[in-house]
Write an enzyme that holds these catalytic residues in place. Structure first.
Site, PDB file in Angstrom:
ATOM      1  N   CYS A  25      -6.271  -6.623 -11.717  1.00 34.32           N
ATOM      2  CA  CYS A  25      -5.445  -7.844 -11.717  1.00 34.32           C
ATOM      3  C   CYS A  25      -5.966  -8.851 -12.736  1.00 34.32           C
ATOM      4  CB  CYS A  25      -5.414  -8.458 -10.326  1.00 34.32           C
ATOM      5  SG  CYS A  25      -4.422  -7.473  -9.168  1.00 34.32           S
ATOM      6  N   GLU A  70       0.820  -1.217   0.000  1.00 35.68           N
ATOM      7  CA  GLU A  70       0.000   0.000   0.000  1.00 35.68           C
ATOM      8  C   GLU A  70       0.852   1.264   0.000  1.00 35.68           C
ATOM      9  OE1 GLU A  70      -3.919  -1.791   2.250  1.00 35.68           O
ATOM     10  OE2 GLU A  70      -2.614  -0.463   3.385  1.00 35.68           O
ATOM     11  N   GLU A  96      -1.324  -9.961  -6.648  1.00 37.25           N
ATOM     12  CA  GLU A  96      -1.321 -10.672  -7.921  1.00 37.25           C
ATOM     13  C   GLU A  96      -0.432  -9.971  -8.945  1.00 37.25           C
ATOM     14  OE1 GLU A  96      -3.791  -9.670  -5.973  1.00 37.25           O
ATOM     15  OE2 GLU A  96      -5.656 -10.696  -6.447  1.00 37.25           O
ATOM     16  N   CYS A 116      -8.963  -8.367  -7.997  1.00 40.19           N
ATOM     17  CA  CYS A 116      -9.694  -7.180  -8.455  1.00 40.19           C
ATOM     18  C   CYS A 116      -9.726  -7.161  -9.989  1.00 40.19           C
ATOM     19  CB  CYS A 116      -9.040  -5.910  -7.906  1.00 40.19           C
ATOM     20  SG  CYS A 116      -7.486  -5.459  -8.707  1.00 40.19           S
TER      21      CYS A 116
END
Length: 148
Positions: free
Chosen positions: A101, A51, A62, A98
């Site tokens: 990804c 992050e 990923e 997500c």
């Protein structure tokens, strides 16, 4: 039906993803994700989410695994295992990739055969194809000409 070899690969990959999750840098969401990507040559690349205070530069586990592999010259992949959950707790839910990804996977993987293993433990997981999770994925074929 999964072969015994596939099941052992999946167990090993989920265990590697759980290990990768331990390296997640998640001071904001407190939600760690780990991924383990298996190449067609048999090598495993691990990734975790990383992050950033401004959020946009955050990178998913990923994509970290894919980018590590591609930066080492690997571009052919068999499957990826993904685990995730709140830091400090057990993994109790499946953690699907997500949309970004999924799109990165579409760049490098055959949606019909590439497997995505969503795990809770080395003995508890579900397997999907990329096509199941991204049924109308955009690829180089949509560009209308070859980009090889």
């Amino acid at each position: 039906m999964k072969t015994g070899e596939e099941m052992e690969d999946y167990k090993e990959l989920v265990a590697a993803a759980i290990s990768a999750r331990e390296m997640a840098y998640t001071p904001y969401s407190k939600f760690g994700v780990g991924a383990a990507l298996l190449t067609k040559s048999g090598k495993i690349y691990k990734g975790c989410n990383i992050e950033n205070a401004t959020y946009t530069p955050t990178n998913c586990a990923e994509r970290t695994a894919f980018f590590k592999a591609v930066s080492e010259g690997e571009t052919e992949f068999r499957c990826i295992a993904i685990v995730g959950g709140k830091n400090g707790g057990s993994i109790s839910e499946l953690c699907p990739p997500c949309g970004v990804c999924r799109q990165v996977m579409m760049e490098f993987c055959d949606p019909e055969s590439f497997k995505i293993i969503l795990g809770k433990s080395p003995d508890q997981w579900e397997v999907y194809t990329l096509k199941e999770l991204l049924p109308l994925g955009f690829s180089r074929a949509n560009l209308g000409d070859k980009h090889d």
